[in-house]
Design an enzyme around this catalytic site. Structure first.
Site, short mmCIF file in Angstrom:
data_model
loop_
_atom_site.label_atom_id
_atom_site.label_comp_id
_atom_site.label_asym_id
_atom_site.label_seq_id
_atom_site.Cartn_x
_atom_site.Cartn_y
_atom_site.Cartn_z
N GLY A 213 -10.01 -94.08 59.69
CA GLY A 213 -10.92 -95.22 59.68
C GLY A 213 -11.04 -95.92 61.01
N GLU B 91 -2.49 -86.53 57.81
CA GLU B 91 -3.39 -87.64 58.14
C GLU B 91 -2.67 -88.64 59.03
OE1 GLU B 91 -6.93 -87.88 55.16
OE2 GLU B 91 -5.44 -89.40 54.79
N SER C 120 -10.67 -89.15 60.65
CA SER C 120 -11.90 -89.18 61.46
C SER C 120 -12.40 -87.78 61.78
CB SER C 120 -11.68 -90.00 62.74
OG SER C 120 -11.36 -91.34 62.43
N HIS D 47 -1.56 -90.99 50.14
CA HIS D 47 -2.46 -91.36 51.24
C HIS D 47 -1.89 -92.56 51.98
CE1 HIS D 47 -6.06 -92.62 53.40
NE2 HIS D 47 -6.56 -91.41 53.17
#
Length: 249
Positions: A172, A166, A209, A94
């Site tokens: 975020g 991602e 998001s 991540h």
């Protein structure tokens, strides 16, 4: 209908008192869905996840792990420890692990190998920063992150991995990649996996998001098979709307 993989990443959120009703509701939501539903929870709540989700249609797992089996690694958790609690999934690579905690491509490769060896499905994340995108380096970054993570892994085992694009600039921030931007990179990653590893049916998630109001548009794209959902998974009503998304093949 296309079967979607919708995995919540709770990050460092939720409390014990919040999780009990959350897990109770998510079991019911998943039971009535034709999609694959999962949640990755903070380490300290994995036992509770096992107790409340084991035997249901909800997959559960951890947000990270270390590559060693045991040793003097204060604060780390091994794949074997996750296995003791029946974890189905573990999120690896991540962007928050890469950019906040300094995990390298080599670290992530070792973790992916260990998860596969232990029988846990890795969710392998990749994605570029806003600076890398502006510099026109997105394809190079994505290719490097994927190929580095898959180094010395058999093609058969690569087929057991779930991949998640991602974009760092959309995590975020409340800013989501457009559906076309997400499709462009997810499509590129799928072609890379097919060309380099003969993987024709990879599972490719989008994260960054992803919310109830953009889920239908993004998840309808050809190369996107589901979502790795951060903030929206913490709100049951919003997560349920995403889980209820139906997409024609």
């Amino acid at each position: 209908m296309k079967k979607l993989y919708l995995i919540g990443n709770m990050k460092m959120n939720m409390s014990l008192s919040e999780l009990e009703p959350y897990f109770e509701h998510i079991v019911g939501i998943a039971e009535n869905s034709s999609n694959v539903v999962g949640v990755c929870v903070p380490y300290v709540y994995i036992n509770m996840a096992k107790y409340m989700l084991d035997g249901s249609k909800v997959l559960f797992g951890a947000e990270n792990m270390y590559h060693a089996d045991k040793g003097a690694f204060t604060g780390e958790i091994s794949a074997h420890m996750l296995n003791d609690f029946g974890c189905d999934l573990v999120i690896l690579g991540h962007s928050e692990r890469r950019h906040i905690f300094g995990e390298t491509d080599e670290d992530i490769n070792l973790k992916v190998k260990k998860a596969l060896e232990t029988g846990i499905t890795p969710i392998l994340c990749f994605g570029e920063t806003i600076e890398e995108r502006k510099a026109g380096s997105t394809y190079n970054i994505v290719e490097r992150q994927i190929t580095s993570a898959l180094q010395d892994i058999d093609e058969e085992d690569i087929g057991r991995i779930i991949f998640a694009y991602e974009p760092v600039w959309a995590i975020g921030t409340g800013i989501s990649a457009t559906s076309d931007q997400a499709e462009e990179i997810c499509g590129f990653a799928k072609r890379l996996l097919e060309d380099n590893y003969c993987l024709k049916n990879s599972i490719m998630l989008y994260g960054g998001s992803l919310k109830a109001d953009n889920a239908q548009e993004i998840l309808s794209k050809e190369s996107i098979d589901g979502g790795l959902i951060g903030g929206a998974c913490l709100k049951l009503d919003e997560f349920q709307k995403i889980i209820d998304t139906k997409v024609e093949k």
